[in-house]
Design an enzyme around this catalytic site. Structure first.
Site, PDB file in Angstrom:
ATOM      1  N   THR A   1      -4.811  12.440   7.617  1.00 56.25           N
ATOM      2  CA  THR A   1      -3.404  12.514   8.023  1.00 56.25           C
ATOM      3  C   THR A   1      -3.217  13.539   9.136  1.00 56.25           C
ATOM      4  O   THR A   1      -2.597  13.252  10.168  1.00 56.25           O
ATOM      5  CB  THR A   1      -2.511  12.859   6.826  1.00 56.25           C
ATOM      6  OG1 THR A   1      -2.708  11.894   5.786  1.00 56.25           O
ATOM      7  CG2 THR A   1      -1.047  12.871   7.232  1.00 56.25           C
TER       8      THR A   1
ATOM      9  N   LYS B   1       0.854  -1.194   0.000  1.00 58.92           N
ATOM     10  CA  LYS B   1       0.000   0.000   0.000  1.00 58.92           C
ATOM     11  C   LYS B   1       0.879   1.229   0.000  1.00 58.92           C
ATOM     12  O   LYS B   1       1.844   1.314   0.768  1.00 58.92           O
ATOM     13  CB  LYS B   1      -0.866   0.003   1.272  1.00 58.92           C
ATOM     14  CG  LYS B   1      -1.836   1.162   1.354  1.00 58.92           C
ATOM     15  CD  LYS B   1      -3.085   0.832   0.588  1.00 58.92           C
ATOM     16  CE  LYS B   1      -4.016   2.034   0.518  1.00 58.92           C
ATOM     17  NZ  LYS B   1      -3.513   3.090  -0.376  1.00 58.92           N
TER      18      LYS B   1
ATOM     19  N   LYS C   1       5.128   2.157  -2.973  1.00 58.28           N
ATOM     20  CA  LYS C   1       5.181   3.578  -3.363  1.00 58.28           C
ATOM     21  C   LYS C   1       5.387   3.668  -4.859  1.00 58.28           C
ATOM     22  O   LYS C   1       5.959   2.761  -5.487  1.00 58.28           O
ATOM     23  CB  LYS C   1       6.322   4.301  -2.643  1.00 58.28           C
ATOM     24  CG  LYS C   1       6.105   5.794  -2.510  1.00 58.28           C
ATOM     25  CD  LYS C   1       5.012   6.113  -1.496  1.00 58.28           C
ATOM     26  CE  LYS C   1       4.793   7.617  -1.331  1.00 58.28           C
ATOM     27  NZ  LYS C   1       3.794   7.903  -0.282  1.00 58.28           N
TER      28      LYS C   1
ATOM     29  N   LYS D   1       5.280   1.852   8.628  1.00 54.07           N
ATOM     30  CA  LYS D   1       4.097   2.597   9.073  1.00 54.07           C
ATOM     31  C   LYS D   1       2.886   1.677   9.207  1.00 54.07           C
ATOM     32  O   LYS D   1       2.173   1.720  10.216  1.00 54.07           O
ATOM     33  CB  LYS D   1       3.804   3.727   8.082  1.00 54.07           C
ATOM     34  CG  LYS D   1       2.742   4.704   8.513  1.00 54.07           C
ATOM     35  CD  LYS D   1       2.482   5.755   7.438  1.00 54.07           C
ATOM     36  CE  LYS D   1       3.737   6.524   7.061  1.00 54.07           C
ATOM     37  NZ  LYS D   1       3.452   7.587   6.081  1.00 54.07           N
TER      38      LYS D   1
ATOM     39  N   ASN E   1      -2.346  20.061   2.905  1.00 54.39           N
ATOM     40  CA  ASN E   1      -3.579  19.499   3.442  1.00 54.39           C
ATOM     41  C   ASN E   1      -3.412  18.973   4.871  1.00 54.39           C
ATOM     42  O   ASN E   1      -4.196  19.293   5.763  1.00 54.39           O
ATOM     43  CB  ASN E   1      -4.055  18.364   2.522  1.00 54.39           C
ATOM     44  CG  ASN E   1      -5.324  17.699   3.030  1.00 54.39           C
ATOM     45  OD1 ASN E   1      -6.384  18.307   3.066  1.00 54.39           O
ATOM     46  ND2 ASN E   1      -5.205  16.450   3.428  1.00 54.39           N
TER      47      ASN E   1
END
Length: 421
Positions: free
Chosen positions: A187, A67, A103, A91, A218
């Site tokens: 996030t 992911k 990624k 993570k 963001n």
């Protein structure tokens, strides 16, 4: 291996020394499982053909399908992609998700592309990587300069190529296309939950705590707004144009409105008289909590000694270099690491994937409640490991991740098993 990736591996090795890991685990985690490099050939609006370098890395899938986001950035390279995929592996393990780390990136300056060229580029990425990704294999998401419409094009292109809708193949989608409520602020909200959970241990009182954000995208905005609403004083923000600092504080909503109108945080209204400074200088400003929310390697051995904050809340990926870790620890500065602090995004991406697979979509309140529970639980776990091993929070987070990875890899059989021990 290049310096950036080597630095990431040093943190892995440092944490591994705290545990009795099987040799197989380090052998598997030392390098990515697979990395695919390709060239995206795109027809430009003037009729010319242009090529763009692209990469996708699946670092490790011991805990589940890989992911991770796809970024469009002119400085992207394979080393960066591998390192980010490694961090995603750690993570996902830290917060207990059934995912490995991946990624992707395209080396491109999107500001130089027309909307039609950007669409062709986005679709071409999926054209090249459709056999590499999949809802049970590798699940991309948005990252730098890949917003909702870019993701919508990618999901559509995958559907065209596979002759069927598969919303779980990519997360971070627009809500009408199967996206999750609560993803936009996930996030920043996740970092907020972690900081609030640990505030007593960090001796933080919202009404007497000044926070500065290096970067105001963001994640930084949403975290800043949530903290501001709780009584924290936001004293500084920055973007690519520079930074503003005001000891009297500022309202994040007004800063964002100004940035959207003028394209910069410079000149935004604050509570007192704002001082305009270089964006890098904001890292060493007078504050209690510093939230680096921009690029990698912003806090280094060169400026770590000048950091005035008592707590560093890493909203960006890899904002603190390996060499700076010890310098911060020696000065008693607590660093809440990226693999914990900014894991809210991938956590809600997991929720989106679950909703897509089940065809059952949740209310925003349910998403946020589950995110809060997850982030607070893992923040507590990491803090307990910090106390157990007498290490910093980063070391504790890596130990926590490695325990879960060790269990998953060992469950498949180790040298001891195959030798009859």
């Amino acid at each position: 291996m290049p310096e950036m990736f080597e630095s990431a591996r040093k943190r892995l090795e440092s944490a591994a020394r705290k545990l009795d890991l099987h040799d197989d685990v380090m052998e598997i985690l030392n390098y990515p499982k697979e990395t695919l490099s390709s060239t995206l050939e795109v027809r430009m609006d003037d009729g010319s053909m242009k090529s763009f370098k692209a990469w996708r890395c699946r670092y490790n899938d011991a805990l589940g399908p890989t992911k991770g986001g796809i970024r469009f950035h002119p400085a992207s390279c394979m080393e960066e992609v591998m390192t980010l995929a490694f961090w995603m592996t750690m993570k996902c393990a830290v917060v207990g998700l059934p995912f490995g780390g991946g990624k992707g990136a395209v080396q491109v300056d999107t500001k130089k592309l027309s909307p039609k060229e950007l669409e062709r580029l986005s679709r071409q990425f999926i054209q090249n990587y459709a056999r590499f990704i999949g809802p049970d294999r590798d699940i991309p998401a948005p990252d730098m300069y890949t917003n909702g419409i870019v993701i919508a094009w990618m999901v559509d292109q995958y559907a065209r190529m596979t002759d069927g809708l598969s919303p779980a193949v990519i997360t971070g989608k627009p809500i009408p296309l199967g996206g999750s409520l609560g993803r936009e602020d996930a996030t920043g909200r996740g970092a907020y939950y972690v900081l609030r959970k640990l505030e007593d241990r960090l001796d933080i009182d919202p009404k007497n705590t000044r926070v500065a954000f290096q970067g105001f995208g963001n994640a930084a905005y949403h975290c800043a707004q949530l903290l501001y609403d709780d009584g924290f004083t936001i004293v500084g923000v920055s973007d690519s144009s520079g930074a503003i600092y005001d000891a009297d504080g500022m309202d994040p909503e007004k800063i964002l409105a100004h940035k959207k109108k003028e394209g910069s945080v410079l000149g935004a209204p604050t509570n007192g008289k704002a001082e305009e400074i270089d964006g890098v200088d904001l890292l060493t400003c007078d504050c209690d909590v510093l939230a680096p929310a921009a690029l990698e390697d912003q806090i280094t051995s060169e400026n770590a000694g000048a950091i005035q904050a008592r707590v560093v809340l890493e909203l960006a990926n890899g904002p603190t270099s390996f060499d700076a870790d010890d310098a911060l620890l020696e000065r008693g500065i607590v660093c809440i690491p990226d693999i914990l602090a900014n894991a809210g995004g991938v956590t809600v991406s997991y929720f989106e994937w679950v909703q897509n697979r089940a065809g059952d979509y949740w209310a925003a309140e349910k998403v946020r409640d589950r995110l809060k529970e997850k982030m607070e639980t893992e923040a507590e776990n990491v803090w307990q490991i910090k106390e157990e091993h007498d290490v910093g929070l980063r070391g504790a987070a890596y130990v926590h991740a490695l325990r879960r990875l060790n269990a998953a890899i060992s469950a498949r059989g180790t040298r001891e098993y195959f030798n009859g021990d």
